[in-house]
Design an enzyme around this catalytic site. Sequence first.
Site, PDB file in Angstrom:
ATOM      1  N   HIS A   1       7.637  -6.253 -16.443  1.00 54.02           N
ATOM      2  CA  HIS A   1       9.070  -6.556 -16.394  1.00 54.02           C
ATOM      3  C   HIS A   1       9.823  -5.473 -15.625  1.00 54.02           C
ATOM      4  O   HIS A   1      10.481  -4.610 -16.204  1.00 54.02           O
ATOM      5  CB  HIS A   1       9.630  -6.702 -17.822  1.00 54.02           C
ATOM      6  CG  HIS A   1       9.192  -7.948 -18.508  1.00 54.02           C
ATOM      7  ND1 HIS A   1       8.200  -7.952 -19.464  1.00 54.02           N
ATOM      8  CD2 HIS A   1       9.595  -9.235 -18.374  1.00 54.02           C
ATOM      9  CE1 HIS A   1       8.025  -9.196 -19.903  1.00 54.02           C
ATOM     10  NE2 HIS A   1       8.856  -9.997 -19.252  1.00 54.02           N
TER      11      HIS A   1
ATOM     12  N   HIS B   1       9.019  -8.109 -10.513  1.00 49.43           N
ATOM     13  CA  HIS B   1       9.017  -9.391 -11.228  1.00 49.43           C
ATOM     14  C   HIS B   1      10.315 -10.147 -10.958  1.00 49.43           C
ATOM     15  O   HIS B   1      10.301 -11.364 -10.733  1.00 49.43           O
ATOM     16  CB  HIS B   1       8.845  -9.156 -12.733  1.00 49.43           C
ATOM     17  CG  HIS B   1       9.153 -10.355 -13.577  1.00 49.43           C
ATOM     18  ND1 HIS B   1       8.387 -11.496 -13.575  1.00 49.43           N
ATOM     19  CD2 HIS B   1      10.173 -10.580 -14.469  1.00 49.43           C
ATOM     20  CE1 HIS B   1       8.895 -12.383 -14.421  1.00 49.43           C
ATOM     21  NE2 HIS B   1       9.985 -11.854 -14.970  1.00 49.43           N
TER      22      HIS B   1
ATOM     23  N   HIS C   1      17.860 -11.616 -14.505  1.00 48.54           N
ATOM     24  CA  HIS C   1      17.471 -12.238 -15.774  1.00 48.54           C
ATOM     25  C   HIS C   1      16.722 -11.293 -16.721  1.00 48.54           C
ATOM     26  O   HIS C   1      16.628 -11.570 -17.920  1.00 48.54           O
ATOM     27  CB  HIS C   1      16.619 -13.483 -15.517  1.00 48.54           C
ATOM     28  CG  HIS C   1      15.188 -13.180 -15.211  1.00 48.54           C
ATOM     29  ND1 HIS C   1      14.767 -12.689 -13.981  1.00 48.54           N
ATOM     30  CD2 HIS C   1      14.071 -13.276 -15.977  1.00 48.54           C
ATOM     31  CE1 HIS C   1      13.464 -12.519 -14.002  1.00 48.54           C
ATOM     32  NE2 HIS C   1      13.000 -12.857 -15.202  1.00 48.54           N
ATOM     33  N   ASP C   2      16.167 -10.186 -16.225  1.00 44.22           N
ATOM     34  CA  ASP C   2      15.436  -9.244 -17.089  1.00 44.22           C
ATOM     35  C   ASP C   2      15.970  -7.815 -16.960  1.00 44.22           C
ATOM     36  O   ASP C   2      15.220  -6.849 -17.148  1.00 44.22           O
ATOM     37  CB  ASP C   2      13.943  -9.258 -16.752  1.00 44.22           C
ATOM     38  CG  ASP C   2      13.167 -10.308 -17.535  1.00 44.22           C
ATOM     39  OD1 ASP C   2      13.650 -10.698 -18.620  1.00 44.22           O
ATOM     40  OD2 ASP C   2      12.101 -10.744 -17.063  1.00 44.22           O
TER      41      ASP C   2
ATOM     42  N   ASP D   1      10.429 -18.097 -14.223  1.00 45.67           N
ATOM     43  CA  ASP D   1      10.128 -16.897 -14.994  1.00 45.67           C
ATOM     44  C   ASP D   1       8.655 -16.817 -15.394  1.00 45.67           C
ATOM     45  O   ASP D   1       8.112 -15.730 -15.595  1.00 45.67           O
ATOM     46  CB  ASP D   1      11.026 -16.868 -16.241  1.00 45.67           C
ATOM     47  CG  ASP D   1      11.001 -15.530 -16.954  1.00 45.67           C
ATOM     48  OD1 ASP D   1      10.693 -14.512 -16.294  1.00 45.67           O
ATOM     49  OD2 ASP D   1      11.315 -15.485 -18.159  1.00 45.67           O
TER      50      ASP D   1
END
Length: 376
Positions: free
Chosen positions: A189, A193, A229-230, A339
């Site tokens: 992560h 990614h 998103h992360d 994802d």
Amino acid sequence: MEVCYQLPVLPLDRPVPKHVLGRRGAICLTSSPILFGGPAPRQLSKRRGAISYDSSDQTALYIRMLGMSASHPRTDAVRSEAEQPVRSVLSFQKNLHSSHYSRNHTHATHHTLDQEYIGQAKCLLRKVGSWSFDIFLFDRLSNGKSLVDLTLHLFIDYGLIKLFRLDLLKLRQFLVMVHEAYRRQNPYHNALHAADVTQAMYCYMQEPQLSESLTSCDILLGLLAAATHDLDHPGVNQTFLIKTNHYLASLYQNASVLENHHWKCAVSLLRESGLLSHFPSEDRQNLEERLGSLILATDISRQNEYLSQFRAHLDRADLHLNNSQNRHFILQMALKCADICNPCRPWHISKLWSHKVTDEFFSQGGGESWFCGPPG
């Protein structure tokens, strides 16, 4: 032209070529860290025409090409137009579709780095819409800044900079801040990614039915959500945070802990960078909420909830893409698929991701309990 793994990658801190220094009207050279989220810059001591450079260090850490090629320098009139308040974001939802503006805007006139730097990466970006796109190679060719360069390329390709009158410098600064907000020590992560998910999201949005239906606002949200998103992922899952009584679990009451944190970090960076500061406040708030809705959909613990809803729509055949709520739901599903799309890649790429995700999971449950305290 095939990209070779052995070709050298030019660093960004090399002396500026004379033919770059000789350009007028489109260059800003500075050693100031403000472009990367640092303190305020020193007063530039040399200004000639539209070229600014720091006389104490004529090394290019950043070359700003303001939306024009060297043969068409950006004028004050263009800049003033770009700084005017944009129309309501909501008004974009009923106008230009991606299939229209991605072809009508000449993205070839936008450059962020001199051609000598980006030749190899640019060659690889020609295949950015392919599932076989090698994000690992692109990351090497972009000096570890794949998330920044790829997302910026997609913004340019879709014509979003002109449509939403985004400031190119603010956009790049925002993307650099996003890149830095991902923890490099995470095996999986991390910013790479995020770049991979952003490229996969682009593949989904290029599917014929979607590309003909998505509005400019949908695409802006899709790319922003994929890239962020992360954000600030700690490298451990939600169950770990809850069982170790981590403060994030308490803050978000054990519900979508990571996803809520990613969303809030994304909003924080958007506001800090001022990227959308020229939007009307109501539209800016609406965009932030919709961004959160997309990021929250990546919560793996709610997987069955979204799958059941998706199957119900398919059974009723009522997913009409002319409906904004249906398009948003499809974007949620697309981001969820992007994802976890690693197994869909060619084997040599999928295998690398498998090693990374198992390394991260091992670190969480093995002897390296480095995250028992607050995230560093």
